[in-house]
Design a protein around this motif. Sequence first.
Motif, PDB file in Angstrom:
ATOM      1  N   GLY A  54       0.824  -1.208   0.000  1.00  0.00           N
ATOM      2  CA  GLY A  54       0.000   0.000   0.000  1.00  0.00           C
ATOM      3  C   GLY A  54       0.855   1.254   0.000  1.00  0.00           C
ATOM      4  O   GLY A  54       0.608   2.195  -0.760  1.00  0.00           O
ATOM      5  N   VAL A  55       1.898   1.238   0.831  1.00  0.00           N
ATOM      6  CA  VAL A  55       2.779   2.405   0.936  1.00  0.00           C
ATOM      7  C   VAL A  55       3.499   2.650  -0.399  1.00  0.00           C
ATOM      8  O   VAL A  55       3.624   3.788  -0.861  1.00  0.00           O
ATOM      9  N   ASN A  56       3.941   1.564  -1.043  1.00  0.00           N
ATOM     10  CA  ASN A  56       4.672   1.694  -2.308  1.00  0.00           C
ATOM     11  C   ASN A  56       3.812   2.287  -3.420  1.00  0.00           C
ATOM     12  O   ASN A  56       4.313   3.000  -4.280  1.00  0.00           O
ATOM     13  N   LEU A  57       2.492   1.964  -3.396  1.00  0.00           N
ATOM     14  CA  LEU A  57       1.594   2.583  -4.366  1.00  0.00           C
ATOM     15  C   LEU A  57       1.643   4.100  -4.235  1.00  0.00           C
ATOM     16  O   LEU A  57       1.647   4.828  -5.230  1.00  0.00           O
ATOM     17  N   LEU A  58       1.699   4.568  -2.972  1.00  0.00           N
ATOM     18  CA  LEU A  58       1.730   6.014  -2.727  1.00  0.00           C
ATOM     19  C   LEU A  58       3.076   6.606  -3.144  1.00  0.00           C
ATOM     20  O   LEU A  58       3.150   7.753  -3.582  1.00  0.00           O
ATOM     21  N   VAL A  59       4.133   5.817  -3.015  1.00  0.00           N
ATOM     22  CA  VAL A  59       5.445   6.285  -3.467  1.00  0.00           C
ATOM     23  C   VAL A  59       5.414   6.443  -4.985  1.00  0.00           C
ATOM     24  O   VAL A  59       5.890   7.444  -5.533  1.00  0.00           O
ATOM     25  N   ASP A  60       4.805   5.443  -5.671  1.00  0.00           N
ATOM     26  CA  ASP A  60       4.705   5.515  -7.131  1.00  0.00           C
ATOM     27  C   ASP A  60       3.927   6.750  -7.576  1.00  0.00           C
ATOM     28  O   ASP A  60       4.236   7.339  -8.616  1.00  0.00           O
ATOM     29  N   GLU A  61       2.936   7.118  -6.789  1.00  0.00           N
ATOM     30  CA  GLU A  61       2.127   8.293  -7.154  1.00  0.00           C
ATOM     31  C   GLU A  61       2.753   9.585  -6.645  1.00  0.00           C
ATOM     32  O   GLU A  61       2.142  10.650  -6.703  1.00  0.00           O
ATOM     33  N   GLU A  62       3.953   9.474  -6.106  1.00  0.00           N
ATOM     34  CA  GLU A  62       4.707  10.618  -5.599  1.00  0.00           C
ATOM     35  C   GLU A  62       3.965  11.365  -4.485  1.00  0.00           C
ATOM     36  O   GLU A  62       4.049  12.576  -4.357  1.00  0.00           O
ATOM     37  N   ILE A  63       3.212  10.625  -3.719  1.00  0.00           N
ATOM     38  CA  ILE A  63       2.557  11.214  -2.549  1.00  0.00           C
ATOM     39  C   ILE A  63       3.473  11.032  -1.331  1.00  0.00           C
ATOM     40  O   ILE A  63       3.549  11.881  -0.461  1.00  0.00           O
ATOM     41  N   LEU A  64       4.158   9.916  -1.307  1.00  0.00           N
ATOM     42  CA  LEU A  64       5.174   9.697  -0.274  1.00  0.00           C
ATOM     43  C   LEU A  64       6.527   9.611  -0.958  1.00  0.00           C
ATOM     44  O   LEU A  64       6.610   9.283  -2.140  1.00  0.00           O
ATOM     45  N   TYR A  65       7.577   9.921  -0.206  1.00  0.00           N
ATOM     46  CA  TYR A  65       8.912   9.651  -0.737  1.00  0.00           C
ATOM     47  C   TYR A  65       9.779   9.064   0.365  1.00  0.00           C
ATOM     48  O   TYR A  65       9.495   9.186   1.545  1.00  0.00           O
ATOM     49  N   LYS A  66      10.811   8.364  -0.096  1.00  0.00           N
ATOM     50  CA  LYS A  66      11.660   7.615   0.813  1.00  0.00           C
ATOM     51  C   LYS A  66      12.898   8.435   1.161  1.00  0.00           C
ATOM     52  O   LYS A  66      13.533   8.980   0.269  1.00  0.00           O
ATOM     53  N   LYS A  67      13.210   8.553   2.458  1.00  0.00           N
ATOM     54  CA  LYS A  67      14.506   9.117   2.836  1.00  0.00           C
ATOM     55  C   LYS A  67      15.331   7.966   3.323  1.00  0.00           C
ATOM     56  O   LYS A  67      14.940   7.285   4.274  1.00  0.00           O
ATOM     57  N   ARG A  68      16.442   7.722   2.675  1.00  0.00           N
ATOM     58  CA  ARG A  68      17.242   6.538   3.001  1.00  0.00           C
ATOM     59  C   ARG A  68      17.594   6.479   4.479  1.00  0.00           C
ATOM     60  O   ARG A  68      18.073   7.440   5.048  1.00  0.00           O
ATOM     61  N   GLY A  69      17.314   5.356   5.064  1.00  0.00           N
ATOM     62  CA  GLY A  69      17.714   5.141   6.449  1.00  0.00           C
ATOM     63  C   GLY A  69      16.853   5.843   7.477  1.00  0.00           C
ATOM     64  O   GLY A  69      17.021   5.636   8.665  1.00  0.00           O
ATOM     65  N   GLY A  71      13.109   6.806   6.688  1.00  0.00           N
ATOM     66  CA  GLY A  71      11.754   6.299   6.553  1.00  0.00           C
ATOM     67  C   GLY A  71      10.991   6.989   5.446  1.00  0.00           C
ATOM     68  O   GLY A  71      11.577   7.596   4.543  1.00  0.00           O
ATOM     69  N   MET A  72       9.673   6.897   5.532  1.00  0.00           N
ATOM     70  CA  MET A  72       8.780   7.454   4.522  1.00  0.00           C
ATOM     71  C   MET A  72       8.302   8.836   4.962  1.00  0.00           C
ATOM     72  O   MET A  72       7.974   9.030   6.133  1.00  0.00           O
ATOM     73  N   PHE A  73       8.217   9.757   3.989  1.00  0.00           N
ATOM     74  CA  PHE A  73       7.763  11.104   4.304  1.00  0.00           C
ATOM     75  C   PHE A  73       6.679  11.530   3.336  1.00  0.00           C
ATOM     76  O   PHE A  73       6.610  11.052   2.208  1.00  0.00           O
ATOM     77  N   VAL A  74       5.824  12.418   3.788  1.00  0.00           N
ATOM     78  CA  VAL A  74       4.791  12.958   2.920  1.00  0.00           C
ATOM     79  C   VAL A  74       5.442  13.993   2.009  1.00  0.00           C
ATOM     80  O   VAL A  74       6.133  14.903   2.481  1.00  0.00           O
ATOM     81  N   ALA A  75       5.230  13.837   0.692  1.00  0.00           N
ATOM     82  CA  ALA A  75       5.858  14.743  -0.269  1.00  0.00           C
ATOM     83  C   ALA A  75       5.209  16.115  -0.204  1.00  0.00           C
ATOM     84  O   ALA A  75       4.041  16.246   0.194  1.00  0.00           O
ATOM     85  N   ALA A  76       5.993  17.138  -0.582  1.00  0.00           N
ATOM     86  CA  ALA A  76       5.430  18.485  -0.668  1.00  0.00           C
ATOM     87  C   ALA A  76       4.371  18.477  -1.763  1.00  0.00           C
ATOM     88  O   ALA A  76       4.550  17.856  -2.814  1.00  0.00           O
ATOM     89  N   GLY A  77       3.246  19.101  -1.504  1.00  0.00           N
ATOM     90  CA  GLY A  77       2.184  19.168  -2.506  1.00  0.00           C
ATOM     91  C   GLY A  77       1.346  17.894  -2.590  1.00  0.00           C
ATOM     92  O   GLY A  77       0.511  17.751  -3.479  1.00  0.00           O
ATOM     93  N   ALA A  78       1.559  16.978  -1.648  1.00  0.00           N
ATOM     94  CA  ALA A  78       0.837  15.704  -1.699  1.00  0.00           C
ATOM     95  C   ALA A  78      -0.659  15.907  -1.527  1.00  0.00           C
ATOM     96  O   ALA A  78      -1.482  15.276  -2.199  1.00  0.00           O
ATOM     97  N   LYS A  79      -1.012  16.823  -0.606  1.00  0.00           N
ATOM     98  CA  LYS A  79      -2.415  17.027  -0.290  1.00  0.00           C
ATOM     99  C   LYS A  79      -3.175  17.489  -1.536  1.00  0.00           C
ATOM    100  O   LYS A  79      -4.240  16.942  -1.878  1.00  0.00           O
ATOM    101  N   ALA A  80      -2.589  18.444  -2.239  1.00  0.00           N
ATOM    102  CA  ALA A  80      -3.228  18.960  -3.449  1.00  0.00           C
ATOM    103  C   ALA A  80      -3.335  17.856  -4.492  1.00  0.00           C
ATOM    104  O   ALA A  80      -4.343  17.725  -5.196  1.00  0.00           O
ATOM    105  N   ARG A  81      -2.290  17.037  -4.593  1.00  0.00           N
ATOM    106  CA  ARG A  81      -2.273  15.980  -5.581  1.00  0.00           C
ATOM    107  C   ARG A  81      -3.383  14.960  -5.320  1.00  0.00           C
ATOM    108  O   ARG A  81      -4.059  14.501  -6.234  1.00  0.00           O
ATOM    109  N   ILE A  82      -3.557  14.629  -4.035  1.00  0.00           N
ATOM    110  CA  ILE A  82      -4.599  13.653  -3.690  1.00  0.00           C
ATOM    111  C   ILE A  82      -5.977  14.227  -4.006  1.00  0.00           C
ATOM    112  O   ILE A  82      -6.829  13.580  -4.618  1.00  0.00           O
ATOM    113  N   ALA A  83      -6.166  15.503  -3.610  1.00  0.00           N
ATOM    114  CA  ALA A  83      -7.452  16.142  -3.863  1.00  0.00           C
ATOM    115  C   ALA A  83      -7.751  16.164  -5.366  1.00  0.00           C
ATOM    116  O   ALA A  83      -8.860  15.864  -5.801  1.00  0.00           O
ATOM    117  N   ASN A  84      -6.704  16.495  -6.134  1.00  0.00           N
ATOM    118  CA  ASN A  84      -6.841  16.521  -7.590  1.00  0.00           C
ATOM    119  C   ASN A  84      -7.256  15.165  -8.141  1.00  0.00           C
ATOM    120  O   ASN A  84      -8.185  15.062  -8.936  1.00  0.00           O
TER     121      ASN A  84
END
Lengths: 126, 294, 227
Positions: A54-69, A71-84
């Motif tokens: 589930g998390v990887n799907l969100l990474v693919d959609e660039e809603i989350l991004y991975k910071k090595r070592g 964890g996972m972070f919410v991408a900038a502009g994610a909220k707008a992207r989801i709403a869109n």
Amino acid sequence: MNEILTQEKSIYIQIKEMIEDDILRDVLLEEERVPSTNELARLYAINPATAAKGVNLLVDEEILYKKRGIGMFVAAGAKARIANKRRERFYDDYIRSLMAEAASLGITKAELVRMIAEAPEDGEPG
Amino acid sequence: MSILSGKGITKTYGGSEVLHAVDLELEPNKIYGLIGRNGAGKTTLLSILTAQNPATAGSVTLNGEPVWENPEALSRLCFSRELGLLGGSSASAIKVKEYLQVAETFFPHWDKEMAEHLIKLFHLDIKKRISKLSRGMQSMVTIIVALASKAEFTFLDEPVAGLDVVAREKFYRLLLAEYEESGRTFVVSTHIIEEAADVFEEVILVNEGRIMLKENTQELLDRCYHVSGHADAVAAVCEGLEVRHEERLGRSRGATVLLAPGQSLPERADVTVQKMSLQKVFVALCGEEEEESV
Amino acid sequence: MRHLKFWVRWGLQTIGIAAGAAAVYLVINLFSGTMNRGEETLWEWMLNWYPIYLLVCGTLVVSIIGISFFQVYISLLMAMNCTRREVTLGGFVTITADLLVLLCGSALLWGCYRDSFWRIGGSVILPFAAGAMLGVTSLFVALGVAIVRWGKIGLVLASIGYAVIGGCLGAFFALSGSSLLSDLLGGKGAAGSRLAVGLAVLAGGAVLYGIAWIFAFFSIRTMQVRA
């Protein structure tokens, strides 16, 4: 994040949508760490691989991004992207089924439009 | 129609109180589900209701007549024990055949035909000693005695323990068929809640030696909701409602809400409101509060 | 009626096992040749000894099966809706009746074969045997009570206790008891005094038996079925 998992949808889809909901509702803020797959797995008593899916799907959609070592972070502009994204899907998700049900009950389009016009405005998500 | 009623049932084992002044009334023609965690006092309660064990305090009556040492009242009850538990004592040293024979002798309305039918249905080897049976097979003996006893009030202690899904399904069908045909009252204790939820007309929830609630199953499910979302939004929604269990994860919060009659949840788009399964309700009501945070 | 059916079946089963055990023991002794048959015919010899074996083996069989009453049947019957009073009464009456049947059976067999039995044996052996039977059985009843009250620990403790008692009795018997006994049963001494001894044994056995069952009654009344 604290919803109950149901049988109706695949678990990883539910995990994905739950995180999206939380971003829309400001439970998770942009540039903030989201629970790791292991934390999610523990919370819902599910297999970590399922949570990761589930998390990887969100990474693919660039809603989350991975910071090595770290964890996972919410991408900038994610909220707008989801709403869109949801706005785009709104027609498919709601209008189609609305029309189908209305047709089966013999409610005309005009009546439907009137009903919508008269319905009270509800709180907008987010 | 008969009513079996327990008042102020208290039970002390070796200094610790396992049942605290339990009141319970069982009406005729119902299937009750008795659910509770391990050690909640389910078996103790059942054994006292059927006068197998004495209560430290309190009374059990059938239509006003005390049940204790009362052959007439006892002849209308059947407590089919979880046989695995007899493992320690030697009662399980006897053969299934003898066990059923004794049951046939003492239950006044014993249905031999049904017992034989069930033995065939479950492929039960009656020549084996009870202690040599698998857990599932022991459960089948419990079920056969309970159903064939034809007792007005029948109590089954963990009848599905050790049974596979197919056998469990079979049991619930048999139980419902017998219930429909005879109008007997059944009290079924179980850990496997989810699949039994539709069978129980009422659930009796036992927690730490007390009856937490006794309610029509559907009515209970209709007033239990799970609310989740932003902690502030959830708090606003739950304002003034009975909240029984909460989990938190960062800013996110989930809460189990029990609505009182006349109460309703306000409609808001910023919280998710979900119906709960009986199992989730049970966990929310009986589980320890555990708070997780990130 | 339901109770009668169960207890009669249980009692008869016990008698059957007792009779069988006595017969087996008799046959073993016959073929092992440890017993001197003397001038008796085989039939006479068997009729002479079988009643004795029946008494001894029978008492042991009834006692040991009596243990199963405490270990198995009390909780089993209570699970089948018998009251504690009914269970205790059933066990008491059936075990006592079994002992009585064994005693009467032996006496009849003996009496049919030996006319003299009624003159010498009847007056002494019967009360003596009855007292011994009750005494032995009451030890097993007490063991059963220990099991009911204290479970497996009770069984172990009681067994140890019995080993000690048995050892003392055995020592006493080896030193002086056997001659006393053979004097008594062998017809020596005045009939009146022998009868008095027999009756004393009977009274002693009966008192022990009664006490054991009174304890049993109260223990069963308050026992906890394992939950």
